[in-house]
Motif scaffolding. Sequence first.
Motif: not given
Length: 151
Positions: A66-70, A77-85, A103-106, A39-43
């Motif tokens: 539906a939308k594009v997030e930044l 702590n060693g775990v890669m997580r994504m966060r909206e900015v 950084a990526h467009l989501m 349902s999601v993809a990176g840009g």
Amino acid sequence: MKRAFSILLFSLLGFSSLPLLAQVAIEKPWARATAPGASVAGGYMLIRNRGAAGDRLVSASSPVSAKVELHVHINDNGVMRMREVRGYDVPAKGAFELKPGGAHLMFMDIKRPFKEGEKLPVKLKFEKAGEVDAEFQVGGLGGASTAHQKH
Ligand SMILES: [Cu+2]
């Protein structure tokens, strides 16, 4: 004399129109092809700022989702997580790169799978440069895309 005047006028017009030229350029915009059911993809892209003042990408949109997030990736702590900015700062005479693992467009809630080779229209909105249109080329499925499935 008249000729000299028109040359002068021409160069003045030339100079005055400079600030109207786009100061921001989008290089190599691409998005990841999606697996069935995703349902999601990176840009990704490189944003180059030729201007003497810093600019900021504040939002993006596309008819394909539906939308594009930044987003950014953070090491928690060693775990890669994504966060909206809220935006990406692009320094004067500099660049800001969106790339896998960074950084990526989501693209959120994509309306159909992204297929390799197709082009996706994306509207980018900058604080100073205003709206900039870009065409994201869909590349192949990458190994790092699994991180995106956990959204
Ligand atoms: Cu993301």
